[in-house]
Enzyme design. Sequence first.
Site, PDB file in Angstrom:
ATOM      1  N   ARG A 208      -4.209  -9.925   4.593  1.00 48.28           N
ATOM      2  CA  ARG A 208      -4.545  -9.934   3.160  1.00 48.28           C
ATOM      3  C   ARG A 208      -3.309  -9.500   2.375  1.00 48.28           C
ATOM      4  O   ARG A 208      -2.750  -8.442   2.631  1.00 48.28           O
ATOM      5  CB  ARG A 208      -5.699  -8.955   2.950  1.00 48.28           C
TER       6      ARG A 208
ATOM      7  N   LYS B 274       0.811  -1.228   0.000  1.00 53.08           N
ATOM      8  CA  LYS B 274       0.000   0.000   0.000  1.00 53.08           C
ATOM      9  C   LYS B 274       0.841   1.272   0.000  1.00 53.08           C
ATOM     10  O   LYS B 274       2.027   1.257   0.312  1.00 53.08           O
ATOM     11  CB  LYS B 274      -0.993  -0.032   1.160  1.00 53.08           C
TER      12      LYS B 274
HETATM   13  C1  7PJ Z   1      -8.548  -4.018   1.310  1.00 54.75           C
HETATM   14  C2  7PJ Z   1      -9.640  -4.755   0.882  1.00 54.75           C
HETATM   15  C3  7PJ Z   1      -8.258  -3.947   2.709  1.00 54.75           C
HETATM   16  C4  7PJ Z   1     -10.172  -5.386   3.033  1.00 54.75           C
HETATM   17  C5  7PJ Z   1      -8.673  -3.824  -0.813  1.00 54.75           C
HETATM   18  C6  7PJ Z   1      -5.661  -3.007  -2.181  1.00 54.75           C
HETATM   19  C7  7PJ Z   1      -6.934  -2.292  -2.372  1.00 54.75           C
HETATM   20  N1  7PJ Z   1     -10.443  -5.446   1.723  1.00 54.75           N
HETATM   21  N2  7PJ Z   1      -9.711  -4.621  -0.466  1.00 54.75           N
HETATM   22  N3  7PJ Z   1      -9.109  -4.651   3.515  1.00 54.75           N
HETATM   23  N4  7PJ Z   1      -7.950  -3.456   0.235  1.00 54.75           N
HETATM   24  N5  7PJ Z   1     -10.943  -6.036   3.908  1.00 54.75           N
HETATM   25  O1  7PJ Z   1      -5.553  -4.213  -2.216  1.00 54.75           O
HETATM   26  O2  7PJ Z   1      -4.674  -2.261  -2.013  1.00 54.75           O
HETATM   27  O3  7PJ Z   1      -7.341  -3.289   3.201  1.00 54.75           O
HETATM   28  S1  7PJ Z   1      -8.393  -3.342  -2.453  1.00 54.75           S
END
Ligand code: 7PJ
Length: 296
Positions: free
Chosen positions: A269, A235
């Site tokens: 994630r 990020k």
């Molecule tokens: C996140 C997400 C996060 C959850 C994305 C990226 C943007 N879902 N979906 N938490 N980020 N729960 O992957 O940078 O931080 S999309």
Amino acid sequence: MASLNPSGLPPLDCGGSTLDRSRPQVMGIINATPDSFSDGGSLYRGQRLDLDAAMERARSMCVAGATILDVGGESTRPGADPVSEGEELERVVPLVERIAAELDVVISIDTSSAAVMRETAAVGAGLINDVRALERPGALEAAAATGLPVCLMHMQGQPGTMQQRPDYTSVVEEVAAYLEARMAACEAAGIGREQLVLDPGFGFGKTLSHNLQLLQALPRIEALGAPLLVGLSRKSLIGKILERDVHERLAASLALAVLAVERGAWIVRTHDVRETADAIAMCTALAGVADAEETT
Ligand code: 7PJ
């Protein structure tokens, strides 16, 4: 009664499969989008998602240690264009169906759309991951009807404009209050607290300082009474600290994953499953030593 593991916590039931609450879990990101910020389009051939390439990515993430795959058909990166519900369905339903048929993994669906929740649950999704915390019309009811657990994420503003001027008096208290209110809304709609996962939403309407304050205060969010998911992989907060391009953020992403797990994160994630699983295994090993000493 649900069986307990050594942590004393019941596993999370994800529509048939379960996730172990006694150790951190790695969620691999599968972007079924042409335009996500760090790997958008890598699974596309021309205008279409290449299902075989997506399955190959999914399979290798499972081998590498992912227990959850997060399938998304809407890019929520800052400034992203909105996608129609029809297009989102076309992107994700066939992929969820194939993963469910071929792999032993919990499929998380990264969506805010009620129709996508319903239709992917019908073909094997096991977890709903909504960056809008079920705020879109019909989403609460649709999620409740699936019976699946839900990850509620905090976002200030909307993806198109959220990074223009993030503004809080106390970011930690405001994120906590928001998540608490969404937990109450879920309970009122029939989604029990034991089915919820919480996420402070790193990078979603937050400055670098807001992101760092939230990471430091993760135990405050965990005290709301649900397990935590964090998304820090590649990020822009890393870019702001290190001035590195998205493809040069792996080491920092791993450091953040470890720091988050140390502060209570349960699901991490990530784009980089093998490396993240290795890093987190060190946290688990150390936690095992601490537990053993306490009991002897
Ligand atoms: C996140 C997400 C996060 C959850 C994305 C990226 C943007 N879902 N979906 N938490 N980020 N729960 O992957 O940078 O931080 S999309």
